[in-house]
Enzyme design. Structure first.
Site, PDB file in Angstrom:
ATOM      1  N   SER A 136      84.694 -67.770 -35.651  1.00 45.26           N
ATOM      2  CA  SER A 136      84.901 -66.208 -35.413  1.00 45.26           C
ATOM      3  C   SER A 136      85.186 -65.598 -36.908  1.00 45.26           C
ATOM      4  O   SER A 136      84.221 -65.629 -37.903  1.00 45.26           O
ATOM      5  CB  SER A 136      86.127 -66.024 -34.359  1.00 45.26           C
ATOM      6  OG  SER A 136      86.234 -64.692 -34.233  1.00 45.26           O
ATOM      7  N   HIS A 179      84.527 -66.577 -26.285  1.00 42.77           N
ATOM      8  CA  HIS A 179      84.900 -66.937 -27.710  1.00 42.77           C
ATOM      9  C   HIS A 179      85.862 -68.233 -27.730  1.00 42.77           C
ATOM     10  O   HIS A 179      85.814 -68.360 -28.967  1.00 42.77           O
ATOM     11  CB  HIS A 179      85.618 -65.506 -28.073  1.00 42.77           C
ATOM     12  CG  HIS A 179      85.409 -65.119 -29.264  1.00 42.77           C
ATOM     13  ND1 HIS A 179      84.364 -64.939 -30.039  1.00 42.77           N
ATOM     14  CD2 HIS A 179      86.703 -65.124 -30.431  1.00 42.77           C
ATOM     15  CE1 HIS A 179      84.534 -64.810 -31.608  1.00 42.77           C
ATOM     16  NE2 HIS A 179      85.978 -64.700 -31.619  1.00 42.77           N
TER      17      HIS A 179
END
Ligand SMILES: *[C@@H]1O[C@H](CO)[C@@H](O)[C@H](O)[C@H]1NC(C)=O
Ligand SMILES: *[C@@H]1O[C@H](CO)[C@@H](O)[C@H](O)[C@H]1NC(C)=O
Length: 393
Positions: free
Chosen positions: A163, A368
Site C-alpha cells: 500500500s 487490501h
C-alpha cells in the site's frame, strides 16, 4: 430494602461480567513487539537504527539469513514493521526467514518505532509531522536501503511493500532514479498511485477530505490514530471480545474502508492486529493522498499556487515521473480491494516501464488487508512472491 440492593448488585455484576466490554488481557501476540514475535516464532532478531538525511531515527528489524540478497519489507499507512510478522508462522517475515532469506523489516517516520528525531520532539514540534508518503520514500526508504547495503556489503537488495509503502517506493524511484540500480526487484502488494476508480464509502470520505483537514488544522491535530489515543484504547477493548463484537470491531477499525473478508480475518485475530495497528500517521499523509484523488494525479504535495511557484517553479505541483521507475516491478492486486482498485493498478501498469509480473489475485474476495493479514497467505499469496525472489536474486 437492603436485600433488594444486594440483589441488584448481584444482577448488575453478573450482567457486567457477561457484558461485551469487560477488559480481557490481550493475547500474547498483541503485546510482543517485532523482536519478541521473531524469537517466539524461532528466529533471532537484530534491532538497528537508521537516521534519515533530515534527522528522523527509524528502527529496522533484521532476521539474518543465509541467502545473500537482503529482502526489505515496507509497511502501509499508520502501520509498522509488525504487520509482516503478526501472522506468526504464516506471516511473510517468518516464512521468508524460514526459507533462509535475510529479512529487513523497516519503519517509516511517525510510527511507534520511528517516533524520534535528532532535534525535534514529536509531542512539541508540529513540524515533526510535516510529512507524507513523499518524505517516507525520498528520505526514509532511501536511508534504509543505503544502511542495509552498507551493513551487508551487498550492492542490491529486493523490496516488498504494501500500500503506502508502494507509493513511497514510486516516489523514491522517480525522484532519485539512481535508487533503481539498488533494487533487483520490487514487489508491490496493493500498489497505490491513483484513486481514480474508488467508490463509496471510500470516495465519499475522500470528497470531504479538505473539510476534515481544515477541522484538524483548526484543532492543531497533526498526529493521527496515535497509540495513546482514547479511541485506540476503546477499539482494542471492543475487538478483544471474540465473535460477538466482530462487526463492531471491523466497523470501528476502518476495515470497511479497506475492504475485508471474514474468511481470511477470523475474530480471534482481530485483537492481535489491534495490538499493533494503527501505529500513527500524520495529517499531511492523508491530505496528500486526498490530493491524489481530487486532482486525479500522482503528483508532489500541493501547497497552493504561491508556495508551489516557490518550491517547484510552477503553479501546480509536478507529477512523479513514473517513466523514471526502471527497476523490475511486480504488481499484485486484489479484486475486492476498495482502496487500491484493480482498475487503478491496471492504469499504473501502463505507466511503469519494467513490469515483470502483473497478477490479480484469483480469490474474488481478496482485498487490501489480505495482503498482510490474510490467514491463507502461504497458500494463496506467497506462491506469487517467492518464485520471483528466486528468479531475480
Ligand atoms: C522489544 O521488546 C523487548 C522486550 O520487551 C525490549 O527489550 C526491546 O527494547 C523492544 N524493542 C523495541 C525496538 O521496541
Ligand atoms: C467494496 O466496494 C464494493 C463496491 O465496488 C462493495 O460492493 C463492497 O461491499 C465493498 N466492500 C466493503 C468491505 O465495503
Amino acid at each position: 430494602m437492603e436485600i433488594e440492593i444486594t440483589c441488584l448488585i448481584i444482577i448488575l455484576n453478573s450482567l457486567l461480567s457477561n457484558c461485551l466490554f469487560i477488559p480481557k488481557p490481550l493475547p500474547e501476540d498483541a503485546r510482543l513487539n517485532f523482536t519478541g514475535l521473531g524469537f517466539k516464532y524461532g528466529h533471532k532478531v537484530e534491532e538497528h537504527s537508521v537516521v534519515s538525511e533530515d534527522g528522523y531515527i527509524l528502527t529496522v528489524f533484521r532476521i539474518p539469513g543465509k541467502k545473500k540478497t537482503p529482502v526489505m519489507l515496507t509497511h502501509g499507512i499508520a502501520d509498522s514493521s509488525d504487520t509482516f510478522i503478526i501472522r506468526g508462522k504464516r506471516s511473510l517475515a517468518i516464512s521468508l526467514a524460514d526459507a533462509g532469506y535475510d529479512v529487513w523489516a523497516t519503519n517509516t517516520r511517525g510510527n511507534r518505532y520511528a517516533r524520534r528525531h535528532v532535534k525535534m520532539d514529536p509531542d512539541k514540534d508540529p513540524s515533526f509531522w510535516d510529512y507524507s508518503f513523499h518524505e517516507n520514500g525520498y528520505y526514509d526508504t532511501a536511508a534504509t536501503i543505503d544502511y542495509i547495503l552498507q551493513t551487508t556489503g551487498e550492492k542490491k537488495l529486493q523490496g516488498i511493500a504494501h500500500s503506502q509503502g508502494t507509493s513511497s517506493h514510486f516516489v523514491l524511484l522517480s525522484m532519485r532514479p539512481e535508487y533503481n540500480d539498488k533494487l533487483k526487484l520490487f514487489v508491490a502488494l496493493a500498489p497505490v498511485a491513483y484513486f481514480n476508480n474508488i467508490v463509496p464509502p471510500v470516495s465519499s470520505l475522500a470528497q470531504i477530505g479538505p473539510d476534515l483537514n481544515q477541522l484538524l488544522l483548526n484543532s492543531k491535530i497533526e498526529e493521527l490514530v496515535s497509540e495513546k489515543g482514547i479511541e485506540r484504547k476503546l477499539i482494542k477493548l471492543i475487538c478483544n471480545q471474540g465473535d460477538i463484537s466482530y462487526d463492531l470491531c471491523v466497523l470501528l477499525s476502518g476495515f470497511y474502508v479497506s475492504g475485508f473478508d471474514a474468511k481470511r480475518l477470523e475474530p480471534s485475530f482481530l485483537p492481535v492486529i489491534l495490538g499493533h495497528y494503527p501505529a500513527a500517521t500524520s495529517r499531511k499523509s492523508l491530505l496528500h493522498y486526498d490530493q491524489v484523488y481530487l486532482n486525479k494525479r500522482f503528483a508532489l504535495f500541493d501547497y497552493g499556487p504561491m508556495q508551489n511557484m516557490e518550491r517547484y517553479g510552477y503553479m501546480v505541483p509536478p507529477d512523479y515521473n513514473l517513466r523514471q521507475v526502471t527497476a523490475k516491478i511486480a504488481l499484485i492486486v486484489g479484486n475486492n480491494d476498495n482502496l487500491s482498485r484493480a482498475r487503478d493498478a491496471e492504469y499504473l501498469r501502463t505507466l511503469l516501464p519494467n513490469i515483470v509480473q502483473y497478477h490479480v489475485m484469483k480469490e474474488k474476495e481478496w482485498n487490501h488487508i489480505d495482503f498482510i493479514w490474510g490467514n491463507d497467505m502461504p497458500e494463496t499469496l506467497f506462491p506469487y512472491i517467492f518464485p520471483l525472489l528466486e528468479k531475480y536474486s
